[in-house]
Design a protein around this motif. Structure first.
Motif, PDB file in Angstrom:
ATOM      1  N   SER A 143       0.823  -1.214   0.000  1.00  0.00           N
ATOM      2  CA  SER A 143       0.000   0.000   0.000  1.00  0.00           C
ATOM      3  C   SER A 143       0.851   1.256   0.000  1.00  0.00           C
ATOM      4  O   SER A 143       0.518   2.238  -0.684  1.00  0.00           O
ATOM      5  N   VAL A 144       1.955   1.244   0.748  1.00  0.00           N
ATOM      6  CA  VAL A 144       2.829   2.421   0.773  1.00  0.00           C
ATOM      7  C   VAL A 144       3.438   2.658  -0.603  1.00  0.00           C
ATOM      8  O   VAL A 144       3.437   3.783  -1.123  1.00  0.00           O
ATOM      9  N   LEU A 145       3.951   1.587  -1.209  1.00  0.00           N
ATOM     10  CA  LEU A 145       4.550   1.739  -2.534  1.00  0.00           C
ATOM     11  C   LEU A 145       3.527   2.197  -3.561  1.00  0.00           C
ATOM     12  O   LEU A 145       3.798   3.064  -4.394  1.00  0.00           O
ATOM     13  N   MET A 146       2.328   1.623  -3.488  1.00  0.00           N
ATOM     14  CA  MET A 146       1.327   1.904  -4.512  1.00  0.00           C
ATOM     15  C   MET A 146       0.656   3.256  -4.304  1.00  0.00           C
ATOM     16  O   MET A 146       0.607   4.083  -5.219  1.00  0.00           O
ATOM     17  N   TYR A 147       0.151   3.494  -3.096  1.00  0.00           N
ATOM     18  CA  TYR A 147      -0.640   4.705  -2.872  1.00  0.00           C
ATOM     19  C   TYR A 147       0.222   5.949  -2.692  1.00  0.00           C
ATOM     20  O   TYR A 147      -0.171   7.045  -3.095  1.00  0.00           O
ATOM     21  N   ALA A 148       1.404   5.797  -2.098  1.00  0.00           N
ATOM     22  CA  ALA A 148       2.295   6.960  -1.979  1.00  0.00           C
ATOM     23  C   ALA A 148       2.776   7.391  -3.362  1.00  0.00           C
ATOM     24  O   ALA A 148       2.816   8.585  -3.680  1.00  0.00           O
ATOM     25  N   SER A 149       3.120   6.420  -4.203  1.00  0.00           N
ATOM     26  CA  SER A 149       3.514   6.756  -5.579  1.00  0.00           C
ATOM     27  C   SER A 149       2.349   7.363  -6.344  1.00  0.00           C
ATOM     28  O   SER A 149       2.543   8.237  -7.197  1.00  0.00           O
ATOM     29  N   MET A 150       1.130   6.926  -6.028  1.00  0.00           N
ATOM     30  CA  MET A 150      -0.058   7.471  -6.684  1.00  0.00           C
ATOM     31  C   MET A 150      -0.210   8.962  -6.369  1.00  0.00           C
ATOM     32  O   MET A 150      -0.552   9.763  -7.241  1.00  0.00           O
TER      33      MET A 150
ATOM     34  N   GLN B 142      -4.224  22.889   1.504  1.00  0.00           N
ATOM     35  CA  GLN B 142      -5.483  22.161   1.376  1.00  0.00           C
ATOM     36  C   GLN B 142      -5.408  21.133   0.260  1.00  0.00           C
ATOM     37  O   GLN B 142      -5.939  20.025   0.392  1.00  0.00           O
ATOM     38  N   GLN B 143      -4.737  21.501  -0.838  1.00  0.00           N
ATOM     39  CA  GLN B 143      -4.580  20.555  -1.945  1.00  0.00           C
ATOM     40  C   GLN B 143      -3.829  19.304  -1.488  1.00  0.00           C
ATOM     41  O   GLN B 143      -4.227  18.174  -1.789  1.00  0.00           O
ATOM     42  N   MET B 144      -2.728  19.507  -0.760  1.00  0.00           N
ATOM     43  CA  MET B 144      -1.910  18.385  -0.349  1.00  0.00           C
ATOM     44  C   MET B 144      -2.692  17.420   0.532  1.00  0.00           C
ATOM     45  O   MET B 144      -2.715  16.210   0.289  1.00  0.00           O
ATOM     46  N   PHE B 145      -3.374  17.970   1.548  1.00  0.00           N
ATOM     47  CA  PHE B 145      -4.095  17.085   2.465  1.00  0.00           C
ATOM     48  C   PHE B 145      -5.354  16.508   1.837  1.00  0.00           C
ATOM     49  O   PHE B 145      -5.790  15.411   2.194  1.00  0.00           O
ATOM     50  N   ALA B 146      -5.940  17.220   0.879  1.00  0.00           N
ATOM     51  CA  ALA B 146      -7.082  16.648   0.145  1.00  0.00           C
ATOM     52  C   ALA B 146      -6.640  15.428  -0.639  1.00  0.00           C
ATOM     53  O   ALA B 146      -7.368  14.420  -0.708  1.00  0.00           O
ATOM     54  N   LYS B 147      -5.448  15.485  -1.223  1.00  0.00           N
ATOM     55  CA  LYS B 147      -4.939  14.340  -1.973  1.00  0.00           C
ATOM     56  C   LYS B 147      -4.580  13.193  -1.022  1.00  0.00           C
ATOM     57  O   LYS B 147      -4.832  12.024  -1.321  1.00  0.00           O
ATOM     58  N   LEU B 148      -3.987  13.527   0.120  1.00  0.00           N
ATOM     59  CA  LEU B 148      -3.627  12.488   1.092  1.00  0.00           C
ATOM     60  C   LEU B 148      -4.860  11.701   1.529  1.00  0.00           C
ATOM     61  O   LEU B 148      -4.868  10.466   1.502  1.00  0.00           O
TER      62      LEU B 148
ATOM     63  N   ALA C 161       3.902  13.364  -1.114  1.00  0.00           N
ATOM     64  CA  ALA C 161       3.215  14.552  -1.609  1.00  0.00           C
ATOM     65  C   ALA C 161       4.190  15.685  -1.891  1.00  0.00           C
ATOM     66  O   ALA C 161       4.130  16.330  -2.944  1.00  0.00           O
ATOM     67  N   PHE C 162       5.096  15.950  -0.943  1.00  0.00           N
ATOM     68  CA  PHE C 162       5.988  17.070  -1.217  1.00  0.00           C
ATOM     69  C   PHE C 162       7.121  16.685  -2.156  1.00  0.00           C
ATOM     70  O   PHE C 162       7.683  17.539  -2.843  1.00  0.00           O
ATOM     71  N   LEU C 163       7.452  15.387  -2.270  1.00  0.00           N
ATOM     72  CA  LEU C 163       8.399  14.979  -3.303  1.00  0.00           C
ATOM     73  C   LEU C 163       7.780  15.142  -4.684  1.00  0.00           C
ATOM     74  O   LEU C 163       8.438  15.579  -5.631  1.00  0.00           O
ATOM     75  N   GLY C 164       6.477  14.810  -4.793  1.00  0.00           N
ATOM     76  CA  GLY C 164       5.788  14.974  -6.069  1.00  0.00           C
ATOM     77  C   GLY C 164       5.630  16.430  -6.454  1.00  0.00           C
ATOM     78  O   GLY C 164       5.579  16.771  -7.642  1.00  0.00           O
ATOM     79  N   SER C 165       5.566  17.312  -5.468  1.00  0.00           N
ATOM     80  CA  SER C 165       5.343  18.726  -5.765  1.00  0.00           C
ATOM     81  C   SER C 165       6.561  19.399  -6.386  1.00  0.00           C
ATOM     82  O   SER C 165       6.437  20.467  -6.994  1.00  0.00           O
ATOM     83  N   ILE C 166       7.743  18.799  -6.243  1.00  0.00           N
ATOM     84  CA  ILE C 166       8.941  19.410  -6.829  1.00  0.00           C
ATOM     85  C   ILE C 166       9.281  18.790  -8.177  1.00  0.00           C
ATOM     86  O   ILE C 166      10.316  19.111  -8.769  1.00  0.00           O
ATOM     87  N   VAL C 167       8.407  17.882  -8.658  1.00  0.00           N
ATOM     88  CA  VAL C 167       8.629  17.241  -9.953  1.00  0.00           C
ATOM     89  C   VAL C 167       7.803  17.961 -11.009  1.00  0.00           C
ATOM     90  O   VAL C 167       6.607  18.194 -10.815  1.00  0.00           O
ATOM     91  N   SER C 168       8.409  18.295 -12.123  1.00  0.00           N
ATOM     92  CA  SER C 168       7.700  19.001 -13.191  1.00  0.00           C
ATOM     93  C   SER C 168       7.203  18.050 -14.275  1.00  0.00           C
ATOM     94  O   SER C 168       6.257  18.354 -14.988  1.00  0.00           O
TER      95      SER C 168
ATOM     96  N   ALA D  97       4.527  16.988   7.817  1.00  0.00           N
ATOM     97  CA  ALA D  97       3.361  17.731   7.342  1.00  0.00           C
ATOM     98  C   ALA D  97       3.662  19.228   7.270  1.00  0.00           C
ATOM     99  O   ALA D  97       3.297  19.898   6.292  1.00  0.00           O
ATOM    100  N   VAL D  98       4.331  19.749   8.307  1.00  0.00           N
ATOM    101  CA  VAL D  98       4.666  21.180   8.326  1.00  0.00           C
ATOM    102  C   VAL D  98       5.676  21.499   7.226  1.00  0.00           C
ATOM    103  O   VAL D  98       5.484  22.429   6.422  1.00  0.00           O
ATOM    104  N   ILE D  99       6.770  20.716   7.191  1.00  0.00           N
ATOM    105  CA  ILE D  99       7.794  20.954   6.161  1.00  0.00           C
ATOM    106  C   ILE D  99       7.219  20.658   4.777  1.00  0.00           C
ATOM    107  O   ILE D  99       7.445  21.399   3.811  1.00  0.00           O
ATOM    108  N   GLY D 100       6.465  19.556   4.693  1.00  0.00           N
ATOM    109  CA  GLY D 100       5.888  19.172   3.414  1.00  0.00           C
ATOM    110  C   GLY D 100       4.916  20.198   2.881  1.00  0.00           C
ATOM    111  O   GLY D 100       4.857  20.440   1.673  1.00  0.00           O
ATOM    112  N   ALA D 101       4.127  20.812   3.789  1.00  0.00           N
ATOM    113  CA  ALA D 101       3.182  21.840   3.350  1.00  0.00           C
ATOM    114  C   ALA D 101       3.925  23.036   2.763  1.00  0.00           C
ATOM    115  O   ALA D 101       3.504  23.614   1.750  1.00  0.00           O
ATOM    116  N   ARG D 102       5.054  23.396   3.388  1.00  0.00           N
ATOM    117  CA  ARG D 102       5.845  24.519   2.882  1.00  0.00           C
ATOM    118  C   ARG D 102       6.495  24.155   1.544  1.00  0.00           C
ATOM    119  O   ARG D 102       6.499  24.961   0.604  1.00  0.00           O
ATOM    120  N   VAL D 103       7.034  22.938   1.467  1.00  0.00           N
ATOM    121  CA  VAL D 103       7.645  22.498   0.205  1.00  0.00           C
ATOM    122  C   VAL D 103       6.587  22.399  -0.894  1.00  0.00           C
ATOM    123  O   VAL D 103       6.809  22.795  -2.031  1.00  0.00           O
TER     124      VAL D 103
END
Length: 415
Positions: free
Chosen positions: A194-201, A226-232, A298-305, A383-389
């Motif tokens: 689940s971690v591999l599948m849903y985190a990658s999703m 809000q976007q990040m936690f909505a996706k989580l 989530a925050f790793l995906g946010s830095i990918v273009s 969550a705090v660092i990830g929200a900023r990233v």
């Protein structure tokens, strides 16, 4: 809040109706039904198999009856016929009138030997049955020579056993440990997959929106946090839905075969003596493991273009999951090893390894509470660092360089 719920259910609906979700769910359900009904499926395919017919050339001229009796005990679906002409018997095999020729030979007072001739040996079971029967025949002959009774012979081959007594009053019995080991296996695989599948999703979902420039429209109406936690939570609901389907169908199929002693799941998935606390810990550590890695994804995906860069960026996270899983598998045989104990307090390994320990051992409550506290603190920090990233990362486009992009994202989030 309304915008948050709209995004959450939009994520949930889009994933539930996607082809990948439907196909993966269908394939997994078919696997579960097939695995829990394996014995019935094998029996159905074997029901039409004809009996094997093998000609036996007895060069000893005295042990055919004894050998055929032993072979019948080994496999009732093999029929043997005594013949004298080996050449004619081989011809019948080539003409597909019989399945093989077995030559029984041996001098007086020596062990019997055998030669099996067939068109091919793709059916390895046939040869193994004849080997077993020949071994039993030799054993019977040796027993007769030594004048041993059947009871004395059985006592020679009776396996030794020891009685296990745990001096710790709260120690789990062997039966409880075996059942706990089965549950731990299941939960470890569930967390791992689940971690591999849903985190990658989650990471892919964010990267997809960025690559289509949808993100620029979204951030004008909904905050990046809000976007990040909505996706989580949206992807978490997808996982809950999928596992509910797997659980209900798997449980129904398991109960249908629960009384079949030959079923591969009848003993392994017997959880009648599992403590309720173990089940509660399984749910707790599964949820903690999901949110830990989902926030990181989530925050790793946010830095990918570009979508093509997702796997490269989340690779370190994948290695952490694999490392934790391998340590947990090693710990199943030695759950009290110091290495296992230490790694159970490392946040990225804790969901799998601490659950392994509480499932197999009587771990002090303060250790479990400390581990849960470390996990909650780590999730909050991520969550705090990830929200900023995430807030700054959604505005980063161009060639991906994870470390540099994280610094750029943190800088942009302050503006």
């Amino acid at each position: 809040m309304n915008r948050f719920m709209i995004m959450l259910f939009h994520t949930y609906k889009s994933k539930i109706l996607s082809k990948s979700f439907l196909i993966s769910t269908m394939v997994t359900v078919l696997f579960l039904v097939g695995f829990t009904n394996m014995n019935s499926i094998i029996s159905a395919f074997n029901s039409d198999d004809k009996e094997k017919e093998v000609a036996v050339v007895d060069e000893t001229d005295q042990y055919f009856e004894l050998f055929s009796t032993q072979l019948k005990q080994a496999d009732r679906d093999i029929t043997v016929t005594k013949v004298d002409d080996e050449t004619q018997a081989e011809k019948e095999v080539k003409d597909e009138k019989s399945d093989g020729v077995f030559i029984l030979s041996g001098a007086e007072g020596e062990k019997l030997t055998g030669t099996l001739k067939a068109m091919d040996f793709s059916d390895s079971e046939l040869a193994s049955k004849f080997e077993q029967a020949l071994q039993q025949t030799n054993m019977a002959l040796q027993t007769a020579q030594l004048n041993l009774s059947q009871e004395e012979l059985n006592s020679l081959f009776e396996p030794a056993s020891i009685e296990r007594v745990a001096l710790e009053e709260t120690a789990k019995s062997e039966e409880e440990l075996n059942q706990a080991r089965g549950l731990v296996y299941i939960i470890l695989f569930v967390i791992y997959i689940s971690v591999l599948m849903y985190a990658s999703m989650i990471a892919t979902e964010v990267a997809t929106e960025k690559s289509s420039r949808v993100m620029e429209i979204l951030i004008s109406s909904v905050s990046p946090v809000q976007q990040m936690f909505a996706k989580l939570f949206g992807v978490a609901l997808v996982g809950v839905t999928q596992f509910l389907i797997f659980g209900l169908i798997g449980y129904a199929s398991f109960m249908r075969n629960a009384n079949d002693s030959l079923s591969p799941v009848s003993g392994f998935f017997d959880f009648s003596n599992i403590q309720i606390s173990t089940v509660i810990y399984a749910i707790v550590f599964f949820l903690l493991g999901y949110f830990l890695y989902a926030t990181l994804a989530a925050f790793l995906g946010s830095i990918v273009s570009r979508i093509e860069d997702v796997q490269q960026t989340v690779a370190p996270m994948t290695f952490l999951v694999i490392a934790g899983f391998m340590i947990a598998i090693f710990g199943l045989s030695t759950p009290d090893a110091p290495f296992v104990t230490i790694t159970s307090f490392i946040p990225f390994f804790a969901p799998m390894i601490m659950f392994l320990r509480v499932g197999m051992l009587n771990v002090p409550f303060w250790e479990v509470a400390l581990c849960i506290g470390i996990l909650l603190a780590t999730i909050a920090a991520l969550a705090v660092i990830g929200a900023r990233v995430y807030k700054g990362g959604v505005l980063i486009y161009g060639k991906s360089s994870p470390l540099k992009d994280i610094r750029r994202a943190l800088h942009l989030s302050k503006e």
